[in-house]
Scaffold this motif. Structure first.
Motif, PDB file in Angstrom:
ATOM      1  N   GLU A  61       0.869  -1.174   0.000  1.00 26.54           N
ATOM      2  CA  GLU A  61       0.000   0.000   0.000  1.00 26.54           C
ATOM      3  C   GLU A  61       0.904   1.222   0.000  1.00 26.54           C
ATOM      4  O   GLU A  61       1.713   1.418   0.913  1.00 26.54           O
ATOM      5  CB  GLU A  61      -0.928   0.016   1.205  1.00 26.54           C
TER       6      GLU A  61
ATOM      7  N   GLN B  87      -1.533   7.486  -1.137  1.00 25.97           N
ATOM      8  CA  GLN B  87      -3.003   7.456  -1.123  1.00 25.97           C
ATOM      9  C   GLN B  87      -3.476   6.198  -0.420  1.00 25.97           C
ATOM     10  O   GLN B  87      -3.047   5.091  -0.765  1.00 25.97           O
ATOM     11  CB  GLN B  87      -3.530   7.490  -2.557  1.00 25.97           C
ATOM     12  N   SER B  88      -4.346   6.350   0.537  1.00 30.82           N
ATOM     13  CA  SER B  88      -4.907   5.201   1.243  1.00 30.82           C
ATOM     14  C   SER B  88      -5.584   4.258   0.250  1.00 30.82           C
ATOM     15  O   SER B  88      -6.352   4.693  -0.605  1.00 30.82           O
ATOM     16  CB  SER B  88      -5.919   5.682   2.278  1.00 30.82           C
TER      17      SER B  88
END
Length: 133
Positions: free
Chosen positions: A87, A91-92
């Motif tokens: 991840e 950006q989440s």
């Protein structure tokens, strides 16, 4: 890993591979909702906008999922090797998938990594995830 097949860019993915050849991670960003999109798409999966341009992004992130492959799935891949979803911090929920180039170290969910690039024998660069100390 040994000699892997050289990626063949399409019209959609060519900007990604051109940036990779320069050692830069570039992902699509929607002009309408400003979210990053990966894998490349013709239409934003979030707002359905059609103006997606590639932008350089911070290559840092954390391992979200990892697996060790014990049987080669690609010619030139020498098992065992690890594949992971990272991840990205930019950006989440934005995830990047690649082989882990760890120099023998193991990575686990939550470990910091960054997207790097490994030269291919024919030409170009292959994205890999590298453990961050």
């Amino acid at each position: 890993m040994g000699a892997l097949p050289t990626p063949v860019p399409s019209g959609l993915t060519e900007p990604f591979w051109a940036a990779a050849a320069r050692g830069v991670l570039a992902l699509q960003r929607c002009a309408r909702c400003r979210r990053f999109v990966h894998f490349p798409e013709y239409r934003c999966p979030f707002c359905h906008g059609t103006r997606l341009a590639f932008e350089e992004v911070d290559p840092r992130g954390v391992v979200a999922a990892v697996t060790v492959v014990h049987r080669a799935l690609l010619p030139g891949a020498e098992p065992p090797y690890a594949l992971a979803w990272a991840e990205l911090a930019v950006q989440s929920g934005l995830r990047f998938f690649a082989a882990v180039e760890s120099g023998g170290a193991r990575v686990a969910v939550g470990d910091p990594v960054e997207v790097g690039f490994r030269p291919l024998p024919d030409s170009g660069m292959l994205p890999v995830l590298r453990a961050v100390p």
